[in-house]
Motif scaffolding. Structure first.
Motif, PDB file in Angstrom:
ATOM      1  N   ILE A  32      34.447 -39.418 -14.680  1.00  0.00           N
ATOM      2  CA  ILE A  32      33.709 -39.325 -16.084  1.00  0.00           C
ATOM      3  C   ILE A  32      34.698 -40.559 -17.004  1.00  0.00           C
ATOM      4  CG2 ILE A  32      33.968 -37.815 -18.122  1.00  0.00           C
ATOM      5  CD1 ILE A  32      33.196 -35.599 -16.567  1.00  0.00           C
ATOM      6  N   MET A  33      35.956 -40.413 -16.551  1.00  0.00           N
ATOM      7  CA  MET A  33      37.059 -41.336 -17.741  1.00  0.00           C
ATOM      8  C   MET A  33      36.845 -42.624 -17.050  1.00  0.00           C
ATOM      9  SD  MET A  33      38.998 -39.707 -19.483  1.00  0.00           S
ATOM     10  CE  MET A  33      39.813 -40.366 -19.954  1.00  0.00           C
ATOM     11  N   SER A  34      36.670 -42.420 -16.103  1.00  0.00           N
ATOM     12  CA  SER A  34      36.232 -44.477 -15.557  1.00  0.00           C
ATOM     13  C   SER A  34      35.317 -44.602 -15.839  1.00  0.00           C
ATOM     14  CB  SER A  34      36.561 -44.797 -13.835  1.00  0.00           C
ATOM     15  OG  SER A  34      35.637 -43.618 -13.785  1.00  0.00           O
TER      16      SER A  34
ATOM     17  N   GLU B 259      33.847 -29.599 -24.668  1.00  0.00           N
ATOM     18  CA  GLU B 259      31.232 -29.864 -23.951  1.00  0.00           C
ATOM     19  C   GLU B 259      31.467 -29.847 -22.658  1.00  0.00           C
ATOM     20  OE1 GLU B 259      29.266 -31.402 -26.864  1.00  0.00           O
ATOM     21  OE2 GLU B 259      29.400 -29.655 -28.258  1.00  0.00           O
ATOM     22  N   VAL B 260      32.454 -31.683 -23.042  1.00  0.00           N
ATOM     23  CA  VAL B 260      32.422 -32.172 -21.601  1.00  0.00           C
ATOM     24  C   VAL B 260      33.077 -30.921 -20.361  1.00  0.00           C
ATOM     25  CG1 VAL B 260      33.854 -34.078 -20.399  1.00  0.00           C
ATOM     26  CG2 VAL B 260      32.395 -34.292 -22.090  1.00  0.00           C
ATOM     27  N   VAL B 261      34.288 -30.388 -20.266  1.00  0.00           N
ATOM     28  CA  VAL B 261      34.844 -30.278 -19.650  1.00  0.00           C
ATOM     29  C   VAL B 261      33.774 -28.260 -19.039  1.00  0.00           C
ATOM     30  CG1 VAL B 261      36.282 -28.092 -19.462  1.00  0.00           C
ATOM     31  CG2 VAL B 261      37.223 -30.176 -20.351  1.00  0.00           C
ATOM     32  N   THR B 262      33.500 -28.006 -19.877  1.00  0.00           N
ATOM     33  CA  THR B 262      31.824 -26.664 -19.659  1.00  0.00           C
ATOM     34  C   THR B 262      30.983 -27.761 -18.793  1.00  0.00           C
ATOM     35  OG1 THR B 262      33.196 -26.029 -22.035  1.00  0.00           O
ATOM     36  CG2 THR B 262      30.438 -25.413 -21.560  1.00  0.00           C
ATOM     37  N   TYR B 263      30.070 -28.461 -19.589  1.00  0.00           N
ATOM     38  CA  TYR B 263      29.327 -28.823 -19.144  1.00  0.00           C
ATOM     39  C   TYR B 263      30.089 -29.852 -17.359  1.00  0.00           C
ATOM     40  CZ  TYR B 263      26.797 -27.105 -21.779  1.00  0.00           C
ATOM     41  OH  TYR B 263      25.871 -26.018 -23.088  1.00  0.00           O
ATOM     42  N   SER B 264      31.072 -29.817 -16.938  1.00  0.00           N
ATOM     43  CA  SER B 264      31.551 -30.816 -16.397  1.00  0.00           C
ATOM     44  C   SER B 264      31.668 -31.101 -14.574  1.00  0.00           C
ATOM     45  CB  SER B 264      33.303 -31.070 -16.113  1.00  0.00           C
ATOM     46  OG  SER B 264      33.275 -29.230 -15.411  1.00  0.00           O
ATOM     47  N   LEU B 265      30.517 -29.848 -14.730  1.00  0.00           N
ATOM     48  CA  LEU B 265      29.877 -29.553 -13.253  1.00  0.00           C
ATOM     49  C   LEU B 265      27.987 -30.319 -13.129  1.00  0.00           C
ATOM     50  CD1 LEU B 265      30.823 -26.448 -11.786  1.00  0.00           C
ATOM     51  CD2 LEU B 265      31.968 -28.445 -11.205  1.00  0.00           C
ATOM     52  N   GLU B 266      27.994 -30.024 -13.969  1.00  0.00           N
ATOM     53  CA  GLU B 266      26.383 -30.539 -14.648  1.00  0.00           C
ATOM     54  C   GLU B 266      26.300 -32.708 -14.554  1.00  0.00           C
ATOM     55  OE1 GLU B 266      27.160 -28.266 -15.914  1.00  0.00           O
ATOM     56  OE2 GLU B 266      26.091 -26.481 -15.366  1.00  0.00           O
ATOM     57  N   ILE B 267      27.617 -32.724 -15.297  1.00  0.00           N
ATOM     58  CA  ILE B 267      27.572 -34.578 -15.576  1.00  0.00           C
ATOM     59  C   ILE B 267      28.347 -34.838 -13.910  1.00  0.00           C
ATOM     60  CG2 ILE B 267      29.236 -35.913 -16.210  1.00  0.00           C
ATOM     61  CD1 ILE B 267      29.440 -33.934 -18.544  1.00  0.00           C
ATOM     62  N   ALA B 268      28.919 -33.731 -13.667  1.00  0.00           N
ATOM     63  CA  ALA B 268      29.722 -34.535 -12.104  1.00  0.00           C
ATOM     64  C   ALA B 268      28.553 -34.628 -11.005  1.00  0.00           C
ATOM     65  CB  ALA B 268      30.329 -33.665 -11.306  1.00  0.00           C
ATOM     66  N   GLY B 269      27.168 -33.976 -10.835  1.00  0.00           N
ATOM     67  CA  GLY B 269      26.430 -33.758 -10.121  1.00  0.00           C
ATOM     68  C   GLY B 269      25.593 -35.022 -10.818  1.00  0.00           C
ATOM     69  N   VAL B 270      25.057 -35.288 -12.252  1.00  0.00           N
ATOM     70  CA  VAL B 270      24.244 -36.392 -12.234  1.00  0.00           C
ATOM     71  C   VAL B 270      24.871 -37.788 -11.866  1.00  0.00           C
ATOM     72  CG1 VAL B 270      23.683 -37.647 -14.225  1.00  0.00           C
ATOM     73  CG2 VAL B 270      23.780 -35.152 -14.107  1.00  0.00           C
ATOM     74  N   ILE B 271      26.477 -38.217 -12.099  1.00  0.00           N
ATOM     75  CA  ILE B 271      26.901 -38.658 -12.036  1.00  0.00           C
ATOM     76  C   ILE B 271      26.758 -38.769  -9.509  1.00  0.00           C
ATOM     77  CG2 ILE B 271      29.426 -39.965 -10.951  1.00  0.00           C
ATOM     78  CD1 ILE B 271      30.212 -38.732 -14.105  1.00  0.00           C
ATOM     79  N   LYS B 272      27.340 -38.057  -9.090  1.00  0.00           N
ATOM     80  CA  LYS B 272      27.112 -37.724  -7.447  1.00  0.00           C
ATOM     81  C   LYS B 272      25.587 -38.138  -7.291  1.00  0.00           C
ATOM     82  CE  LYS B 272      28.524 -35.908  -3.528  1.00  0.00           C
ATOM     83  NZ  LYS B 272      28.998 -33.789  -3.175  1.00  0.00           N
ATOM     84  N   SER B 273      25.131 -38.402  -7.870  1.00  0.00           N
ATOM     85  CA  SER B 273      23.281 -37.862  -7.570  1.00  0.00           C
ATOM     86  C   SER B 273      22.710 -39.630  -7.940  1.00  0.00           C
ATOM     87  CB  SER B 273      22.403 -37.101  -8.368  1.00  0.00           C
ATOM     88  OG  SER B 273      22.881 -35.734  -8.039  1.00  0.00           O
ATOM     89  N   PHE B 274      23.224 -39.931  -9.104  1.00  0.00           N
ATOM     90  CA  PHE B 274      22.218 -41.595 -10.000  1.00  0.00           C
ATOM     91  C   PHE B 274      23.233 -42.351  -9.917  1.00  0.00           C
ATOM     92  CE2 PHE B 274      20.200 -37.840 -11.767  1.00  0.00           C
ATOM     93  CZ  PHE B 274      18.892 -38.263 -10.748  1.00  0.00           C
ATOM     94  N   LEU B 275      24.452 -42.067  -9.743  1.00  0.00           N
ATOM     95  CA  LEU B 275      25.541 -42.973 -10.192  1.00  0.00           C
ATOM     96  C   LEU B 275      26.918 -43.812  -9.604  1.00  0.00           C
ATOM     97  CD1 LEU B 275      26.848 -42.373 -14.067  1.00  0.00           C
ATOM     98  CD2 LEU B 275      24.718 -44.157 -13.292  1.00  0.00           C
TER      99      LEU B 275
END
Length: 332
Positions: free
Chosen positions: A71-73, A212-228
């Motif tokens: 997320i930070m990078s 909010e980022v910490v709360t939904y960090s797992l969802e954001i991580a899933g998007v990063i792993k799948s599409f980025l």
């Protein structure tokens, strides 16, 4: 030689006074260096504080390391790309020295490479303002080892190379918009105000956004792993994964090589493309005399609307006051 020329052009803004048309004094150079050092250190410290809060919250999660770095990078890449895109627009798509350079017996690929190196240096500075505090915050609060230090040091240069590629693409978009809205300073002012509004909105709600980022960090991580997947491997690389480091370096190298090939084939067309002058249809008009005060007012108004920077510097206070009035009415 080309590289030294690009470096001199980058430093000419700091070393040369365009108004007085002479070199700046040593005191002025020291003052400029101190000013820019203060700005960059202040920005880096602000991101360090944000990264410290984020690292402390997300380190409790499973695989929180790569999620934090991913997320930070991504933030570092976006910030470096957006800022460096305007430099790419002026260096690649609207250069001032194209006539002189094209008259020399130099290959277009060498010209392009020298300009991309100068963009790389700028992108390195911009992205480092986020990248270095990001790594320091995690290394001091969560975990640190020599393998992580080596991979983080290598990716400091690799991330900047990816920023160059993205800034070249975004700079092309900026060039298209500048061609469409050529001479329309009101559009430029509107875009600048929208950008400033988004910036201040993010800064004022930074704590809430981080939560909010910490709360939904797992969802954001899933998007990063799948599409980025490059950002995913970058996050693993910054945690010390040698395999992901090699994967990310190969990806950036391939993307940079493809971008270089595409630009080198059309570099001559890009540098020689001219937007041309606007055609104005002649209209017979009568000149009306006016008072001195009215003539001065018209002249100042034309001068005000002729420059985007002038409109922002002199008129942004009016927009801020209007915005405060609207906020006061809403919160009444």
């Amino acid at each position: 030689v080309l590289f030294r020329k690009e470096i001199r052009e980058l430093l000419s803004f700091y070393m040369y006074d365009r108004k007085k048309k002479q070199k700046r004094s040593e005191a002025a150079l020291i003052g400029y260096l101190c000013l820019y050092a203060f700005v960059f250190i202040s920005v880096a410290l602000s991101f360090f504080g944000m990264a410290t809060l984020f690292a402390g919250s997300i380190a409790k999660l499973d695989n929180g390391g790569w999620i934090y770095f991913g997320i930070m990078s991504l933030m570092a890449i976006l910030i470096g790309t957006v800022i460096d895109a305007f430099s790419a627009y002026s260096v690649l798509y609207k250069p001032k020295d194209q006539d002189i350079l094209l008259s020399l017996p130099i290959k277009p690929g060498d010209l392009l490479l020298s300009k991309m190196i100068s963009l790389y240096l700028l992108g390195f500075i911009y992205s480092a303002c986020v990248y270095v505090p990001m790594c320091l915050a995690y290394d001091t609060m969560v975990e640190f080892n020599m393998v992580m230090f080596v991979t983080q040091f290598i990716n400091l240069f690799t991330v900047s190379l990816l920023v160059v590629v993205l800034s070249c693409l975004l700079g092309y978009v900026v060039a298209l918009f500048s061609k469409i809205f050529k001479g329309n300073n009101f559009v430029s002012v509107f875009v600048s105000l929208v950008f400033f509004g988004i910036y201040y909105y993010v800064m004022m709600r930074m704590n809430a956004l981080l939560q909010e980022v910490v709360t939904y960090s797992l969802e954001i991580a899933g998007v990063i792993k799948s599409f980025l997947f490059p950002v995913y491997h970058l996050g693993l690389s910054l945690c010390g994964s040698i395999v992901s480091t090699v994967v990310f370096i190969l990806f950036v190298a391939v993307v940079f090589f493809v971008c270089y090939l595409l630009l080198s084939h059309s570099f001559i067309r890009i540098m020689t493309s001219s937007e041309g002058a606007r055609k104005l249809k002649f209209k017979r008009e009568y000149i009306r005399s006016s008072s001195v005060d009215k003539a001065l007012l018209k002249r100042e108004f034309k001068r005000f609307t002729s420059s985007t920077i002038y409109m922002l510097n002199c008129g942004i206070g009016v927009f801020i006051m209007l915005g405060l009035v609207v906020i006061a009415l809403i919160n009444k």
